[in-house]
Design a protein around this motif. Structure first.
Motif, mmCIF file in Angstrom:
data_model
loop_
_atom_site.group_PDB
_atom_site.id
_atom_site.type_symbol
_atom_site.label_atom_id
_atom_site.label_comp_id
_atom_site.label_asym_id
_atom_site.label_seq_id
_atom_site.Cartn_x
_atom_site.Cartn_y
_atom_site.Cartn_z
ATOM 1 N N ILE A 186 -6.982 -3.042 4.589
ATOM 2 C CA ILE A 186 -6.603 -2.135 5.673
ATOM 3 C C ILE A 186 -7.785 -1.202 5.895
ATOM 4 O O ILE A 186 -8.348 -0.658 4.941
ATOM 5 C CB ILE A 186 -5.349 -1.302 5.298
ATOM 6 C CG1 ILE A 186 -4.186 -2.229 4.938
ATOM 7 C CG2 ILE A 186 -4.961 -0.361 6.448
ATOM 8 C CD1 ILE A 186 -2.916 -1.492 4.522
ATOM 9 N N LYS A 240 -3.810 3.958 10.211
ATOM 10 C CA LYS A 240 -2.866 3.333 11.131
ATOM 11 C C LYS A 240 -3.167 1.843 11.301
ATOM 12 O O LYS A 240 -2.726 1.210 12.251
ATOM 13 C CB LYS A 240 -2.907 4.041 12.489
ATOM 14 C CG LYS A 240 -2.470 5.499 12.400
ATOM 15 C CD LYS A 240 -2.563 6.200 13.736
ATOM 16 C CE LYS A 240 -2.050 7.636 13.581
ATOM 17 N NZ LYS A 240 -2.184 8.412 14.812
ATOM 18 N N GLY A 241 -3.950 1.331 10.369
ATOM 19 C CA GLY A 241 -4.459 -0.026 10.526
ATOM 20 C C GLY A 241 -3.476 -1.116 10.162
ATOM 21 O O GLY A 241 -2.438 -0.880 9.562
ATOM 22 N N GLU A 242 -3.841 -2.368 10.534
ATOM 23 C CA GLU A 242 -3.041 -3.530 10.161
ATOM 24 C C GLU A 242 -3.621 -4.132 8.884
ATOM 25 O O GLU A 242 -4.709 -3.767 8.451
ATOM 26 C CB GLU A 242 -3.009 -4.549 11.309
ATOM 27 C CG GLU A 242 -4.368 -5.093 11.692
ATOM 28 C CD GLU A 242 -4.313 -6.113 12.831
ATOM 29 O OE1 GLU A 242 -3.253 -6.693 13.101
ATOM 30 O OE2 GLU A 242 -5.366 -6.340 13.450
ATOM 31 N N ARG A 243 -2.884 -5.073 8.326
ATOM 32 C CA ARG A 243 -3.346 -5.766 7.125
ATOM 33 C C ARG A 243 -4.004 -7.068 7.574
ATOM 34 O O ARG A 243 -3.364 -7.858 8.244
ATOM 35 C CB ARG A 243 -2.152 -6.074 6.204
ATOM 36 C CG ARG A 243 -1.405 -4.841 5.709
ATOM 37 C CD ARG A 243 -0.077 -5.217 5.073
ATOM 38 N NE ARG A 243 -0.219 -6.018 3.869
ATOM 39 C CZ ARG A 243 -0.311 -5.513 2.637
ATOM 40 N NH1 ARG A 243 -0.250 -4.211 2.446
ATOM 41 N NH2 ARG A 243 -0.463 -6.318 1.598
ATOM 42 N N GLU A 271 -0.827 2.546 19.177
ATOM 43 C CA GLU A 271 -1.373 3.643 18.369
ATOM 44 C C GLU A 271 -1.584 3.145 16.943
ATOM 45 O O GLU A 271 -2.603 3.431 16.310
ATOM 46 C CB GLU A 271 -0.399 4.835 18.380
ATOM 47 C CG GLU A 271 -0.924 6.048 17.630
ATOM 48 C CD GLU A 271 0.188 7.008 17.227
ATOM 49 O OE1 GLU A 271 1.278 6.965 17.840
ATOM 50 O OE2 GLU A 271 -0.045 7.780 16.278
ATOM 51 N N PHE A 272 -0.613 2.399 16.437
ATOM 52 C CA PHE A 272 -0.787 1.693 15.171
ATOM 53 C C PHE A 272 -1.195 0.264 15.513
ATOM 54 O O PHE A 272 -0.785 -0.274 16.544
ATOM 55 C CB PHE A 272 0.515 1.730 14.365
ATOM 56 C CG PHE A 272 0.738 3.042 13.658
ATOM 57 C CD1 PHE A 272 0.577 3.136 12.278
ATOM 58 C CD2 PHE A 272 1.062 4.187 14.372
ATOM 59 C CE1 PHE A 272 0.753 4.354 11.626
ATOM 60 C CE2 PHE A 272 1.242 5.407 13.723
ATOM 61 C CZ PHE A 272 1.086 5.494 12.352
ATOM 62 N N ASP A 273 -1.993 -0.352 14.628
ATOM 63 C CA ASP A 273 -2.626 -1.621 15.004
ATOM 64 C C ASP A 273 -1.743 -2.855 14.894
ATOM 65 O O ASP A 273 -2.031 -3.878 15.498
ATOM 66 C CB ASP A 273 -3.875 -1.848 14.129
ATOM 67 C CG ASP A 273 -4.957 -0.821 14.407
ATOM 68 O OD1 ASP A 273 -4.865 -0.139 15.449
ATOM 69 O OD2 ASP A 273 -5.881 -0.695 13.586
ATOM 70 N N THR A 274 -0.698 -2.802 14.084
ATOM 71 C CA THR A 274 0.095 -4.022 13.860
ATOM 72 C C THR A 274 0.969 -4.313 15.083
ATOM 73 O O THR A 274 1.751 -3.462 15.497
ATOM 74 C CB THR A 274 0.979 -3.863 12.615
ATOM 75 O OG1 THR A 274 0.127 -3.553 11.509
ATOM 76 C CG2 THR A 274 1.771 -5.121 12.321
ATOM 77 N N PRO A 275 0.828 -5.514 15.652
ATOM 78 C CA PRO A 275 1.617 -5.831 16.853
ATOM 79 C C PRO A 275 2.997 -6.382 16.510
ATOM 80 O O PRO A 275 3.248 -6.801 15.378
ATOM 81 C CB PRO A 275 0.772 -6.924 17.517
ATOM 82 C CG PRO A 275 0.089 -7.620 16.378
ATOM 83 C CD PRO A 275 -0.109 -6.597 15.295
ATOM 84 N N HIS A 296 0.820 -1.214 0.000
ATOM 85 C CA HIS A 296 0.000 0.000 0.000
ATOM 86 C C HIS A 296 0.851 1.261 0.000
ATOM 87 O O HIS A 296 0.323 2.361 0.050
ATOM 88 C CB HIS A 296 -0.968 -0.024 1.182
ATOM 89 C CG HIS A 296 -0.304 -0.224 2.514
ATOM 90 N ND1 HIS A 296 0.192 -1.454 2.909
ATOM 91 C CD2 HIS A 296 -0.032 0.628 3.511
ATOM 92 C CE1 HIS A 296 0.737 -1.326 4.108
ATOM 93 N NE2 HIS A 296 0.617 -0.076 4.493
ATOM 94 N N MET A 337 4.576 -1.022 8.760
ATOM 95 C CA MET A 337 3.331 -1.041 9.523
ATOM 96 C C MET A 337 3.424 -0.237 10.827
ATOM 97 O O MET A 337 2.456 -0.128 11.550
ATOM 98 C CB MET A 337 2.919 -2.493 9.829
ATOM 99 C CG MET A 337 2.801 -3.402 8.605
ATOM 100 S SD MET A 337 1.816 -2.735 7.253
ATOM 101 C CE MET A 337 0.188 -2.609 8.011
#
Ligand code: FAD
Ligand code: FAD
Lengths: 466, 273
Positions: free
Chosen positions: B37, B41-44, A275-279, A176, A268
């Protein structure tokens, strides 16, 4: 004036400070420092540095302009051959390329070409407040369009030349965001993403179109792209497929490929979780396997993620490490613990499936192998275990296979690389390739060089139809 | 670009959406999925393409964590940030003879296009679909239209047969069966594969590993199949159920349990404010 034998140092964040943040490590030259360093170049008539540069930047000319404080002309000279000096100034292995051949280097340190390159790029970035508006002279549009696969340095440089020649260029990128490894792989503290974004915005302004979320081979095949009206296709899809060692326990939780680890952090933004979703797992005792740039980046990133011990496990000795010297030095300064002549043989997990130990063998160096490096030989009975809670495998990547398996007629080499001649021609007419997908993991500048060469071939092909 | 054109609530925490995806819908095949997404600020996250129609793809998902919660909050007319696909290899659809499609819970949605394609190819399709209870039943009619015979089970017996899909499957295996397809919770797929292995009936399981890139460059989704490491996104998502190391997969799915909990709690607090 007497020659200054040592390079003018570039100020850096001190190791104790920087290992806790993601800000850039070297801080850049001031004008005075840059002029002083530029004046170390003796403007020798043979300028071997230029032949050491894969894209043949006119190095003495841009350095001369810096010395005279004519920075606009310095950047213009640079842009004739290299549109990403902000990137290459920071991450090219100059010590093996231009600087290796510098005449001044015979009597002292070579001229710090990379730092000067970065200096003018930063000057331009600041002057334009992060938004480049350079008008290049485009010739009349030819009305033909070219599709480029991947948005790494190979495609970026290829697209610029194509646009300059009057073609319309469309980059198809699976992710993306654009930039390839520059965006997903190389960390912020080495290459700030604002610089990559700056260059991509510039390309968009020049007229290069970007289509994200488009995986060629799945969303459309190369054949489909021709059907959609593209007259030629350039493949710059990189070498992104991670290799594993195939040893016991490698799929335990907490074991990452460097690509996964770096993608989570860089692309990511997992370092800003939640704050950002990817762990991402924040390991306290981390083993990084490998000795290249990727391993250094992974090790230094895990330190910044809060690791207390980062062990860099490499099976040969320091001399054989493929990483840039600067990265190795920076890693050591920051406290990465090098375990050289050591090779992992298996991982041991806890009852929940998380890694808790790595078992290693000590190695010794034997005969030279085909690459000219001494072959590591295991020392029998030297097994020992290290307690870890995370491991990052950085033993190399292979060309991405999706395109090769979905493009009938495309010739592929033994490692999965696309076979292309020196001009970037593949086995299919009208299909060109360059960068890591052809060479295997290499460097940003060679990928950019290959992109430019291919652009010239595409132009010839579209004009002559051959 | 990726507009949510229609949204339906199918049951408790089960949502169906039709999304505009011009590049994906025309080429998507049964068994393939997208990665999407939801916000900047999202994940995939991967979701199967459960149906398609011109420029639209259908997804059906269960609200389990932060991303699916945010997705479920979107309304018709809203847009998704990114959708890439179709990813993964299409399911191998041939004329096998008599086949059983075993779907559990949310896995029933991705079973539908496979059953339909199998039927179209001339197979005799028996579908066994299992839900938690009557309230959770969705797409029963669609599955019926794609199958010759359908057995519905619920865990509590509030609808159809009481029990698990494996109970129903056990009985069906007394007939001659050429192939079994299974999609659903990992434990269910493991149990289905155990049953069919005893009778040596080839079984295709569609795995749901954690995933980031979807194109074979990160290795998040690696699974062990027949002793070899494979990538679900690139080599799969369909694998020979008799060869998959389901226990490893189950452990790997739990890698981020703690982080997923933090994510969801943080979101819930934000929503309350
Ligand atoms: C962590 C790391 C550190 C590095 N450090 C350095 C360094 O310090 N100095 C240096 O010179 N080099 C370094 N390198 C190497 C350098 O980054 C690469 O050689 C260079 O980026 C190759 O450029 P490329 O354009 O060929 O491919 P890439 O940069 O790999 O870009 C390829 C792009 O194509 C996309 N893609 C792949 N397949 C498809 C498809 N089917 N459809 C659409 N898009 C697709 C990918 O998503 C990716 O964005 C490093 C590499 C890594 C991973
Ligand atoms: C190829 C593929 C196709 C899929 N298709 C669908 C689909 O059509 N519909 C659908 O609802 N889901 C599908 N999934 C699963 C879906 O991707 C996850 O449910 C989703 O990522 C959860 O995101 P979240 O942030 O809401 O929850 P998270 O916070 O990530 O997780 C919450 C809970 O869900 C569990 N979970 C997370 N990811 C998965 C997973 N991949 N499989 C099983 N449990 C998981 C976690 O263990 C945790 O307990 C698919 C997965 C794959 C790999």
């Amino acid at each position: 004036m007497k020659l200054i034998k040592e390079q003018i140092p570039m100020k850096e964040q001190p190791p104790e400070v920087r290992k806790k943040n993601f800000e850039e490590v070297p801080l850049g030259y001031t004008k005075e420092e840059a002029i002083l360093e530029a004046s170390r170049c003796i403007q020798c008539p043979v300028h071997p540095c230029v032949s050491g540069c894969p894209v043949h930047v006119d190095i003495p000319a841009f350095i001369k302009a810096i010395k005279e404080d004519k920075l606009q002309s310095a950047i213009d000279i640079m842009n004739e051959t290299n549109l990403l000096p902000g990137v290459t100034g920071r991450i090219c292995p100059q010590e093996d390329q231009c600087q290796a051949l510098c005449v001044v280097g015979k009597v002292g340190d070579p001229v710090s070409i990379g730092r000067l390159e970065r200096y003018i790029a930063d000057w331009e970035f600041n002057k334009n407040q992060g938004k480049k508006r350079v008008s290049i002279s485009k010739i009349d549009p030819t009305g033909r369009s070219v599709a480029l696969i991947g948005s790494g340095p190979a495609s970026l440089s290829c697209s610029v030349d194509l646009v300059k020649m009057g073609y319309s260029a469309t980059i198809f990128e699976a992710f993306h965001k654009g930039g390839g490894v520059l965006t997903y792989g190389i960390p912020e503290f080495r290459l700030p993403k604002r610089i990559v974004n700056y260059e991509i915005c510039f390309l968009q302004e020049l007229g290069v179109s970007f289509v994200f979320d488009f995986l060629v081979g799945r969303t459309a095949t190369i054949e489909d792209l021709f059907k959609r009206g593209f007259s030629a296709v350039f493949i710059g899809s990189g070498a992104g497929a991670p290799q594993f060692m195939r040893i016991e326990g490698e799929n335990l939780d907490g074991i990452y490929s460097a690509n996964e680890y770096l993608t989570r952090v860089n692309l990511m933004k997992a370092f800003k979780f939640p704050e950002f979703d990817t762990p991402i797992k924040k390991g306290k005792r981390v083993a990084v396997i490998g000795g290249g740039n990727v391993a250094m980046d992974a090790a230094r990133t895990s330190l910044r993620m809060g690791a207390e011990h980062v062990y860099l496990i490499y099976r040969r000795s320091r001399n054989e490490m493929p990483a840039r010297v600067e990265e190795v030095v920076h890693a050591e300064e920051e406290g990465i613990e090098f375990m050289l002549l050591t090779n992992p043989v298996k991982y041991i997990g806890d009852e929940k499936g998380f890694v808790k130990q790595v078992e290693c063998l000590r190695m010794t160096l034997g005969e030279e192998d085909a690459s000219g490096r001494k072959r590591p030989v295991p020392i029998e009975g030297s097994e020992f275990r290290i307690d870890i809670d995370q491991a990052i495998v950085a033993i190399g990547t292979l060309p991405n296979p999706i395109i090769s398996i979905t493009t009938p007629g495309l010739s592929i080499g033994r490692q999965g690389e696309i076979l292309a001649d020196a001009d970037g021609n593949t086995s299919i007419k009208g299909v060109f390739a360059g960068g890591d997908i052809v060479t295997g993991s290499a460097t940003v500048i060679t990928a950019m060089g290959a992109g430019r060469t291919a652009a010239a071939s595409i132009d010839r092909y579209l004009k002559e139809g051959s | 670009m990726f507009k949510i054109v229609r949204k339906n609530i199918l049951g408790p925490e089960i949502v169906q959406m039709e999304i505009e995806a011009k590049n994906i819908a025309p080429v998507a095949k049964p068994g393939q999925f997208v990665i999407l997404i939801v916000h900047e600020k999202g994940e995939r996250i991967p979701l199967t393409i459960a149906d398609r129609d011109n420029d639209l793809i259908t997804i059906v998902f269960q609200v389990v964590g932060k991303t699916t919660t945010l997705l479920a909050k979107l309304a018709e007319g809203d847009f998704l940030c990114n959708v890439v696909g179709p990813l993964g290899n299409p399911t191998d659809i041939e004329t096998f003879g008599r086949v059983i499609c075993v779907g559990g819970g949310i896995g029933i949605a991705p079973v539908y296009p496979i059953a339909r394609a199998l039927k179209k190819k001339g197979n005799e399709v028996i579908s066994i679909i299992g839900y938690r209870s009557k309230d959770y039943v969705f797409w029963e009619e669609k599955i019926r239209s794609a199958s010759h015979r359908v057995i519905v089970t619920t865990n509590d017996g509030s609808y159809g047969f009481k029990g698990f899909v494996t109970d129903a499957l056990k009985e069906m295996l007394n007939e001659h069966i050429d192939r079994v397809f299974t999609i659903g919770p990992t434990i269910m797929m493991r149990e289905v594969s155990k049953l069919t292995k005893e009778r040596n009936i080839k079984t295709v399981a569609s795995l749901n590993s954690l995933m980031v890139c979807g194109m074979g460059m990160c290795g998040t989704c690696r699974v062990r199949v027949g002793g070899e490491t494979k990538f679900t996104c690139f080599d799969g998502p369909d694998f020979d159920g008799h060869l998959v190391d389901f226990d490893e997969l189950i452990k790997r799915l739990d890698t981020y349990k703690e982080e997923e909990r933090i994510s969801l709690e943080t979101l819930r607090k934000e929503i309350q404010i």
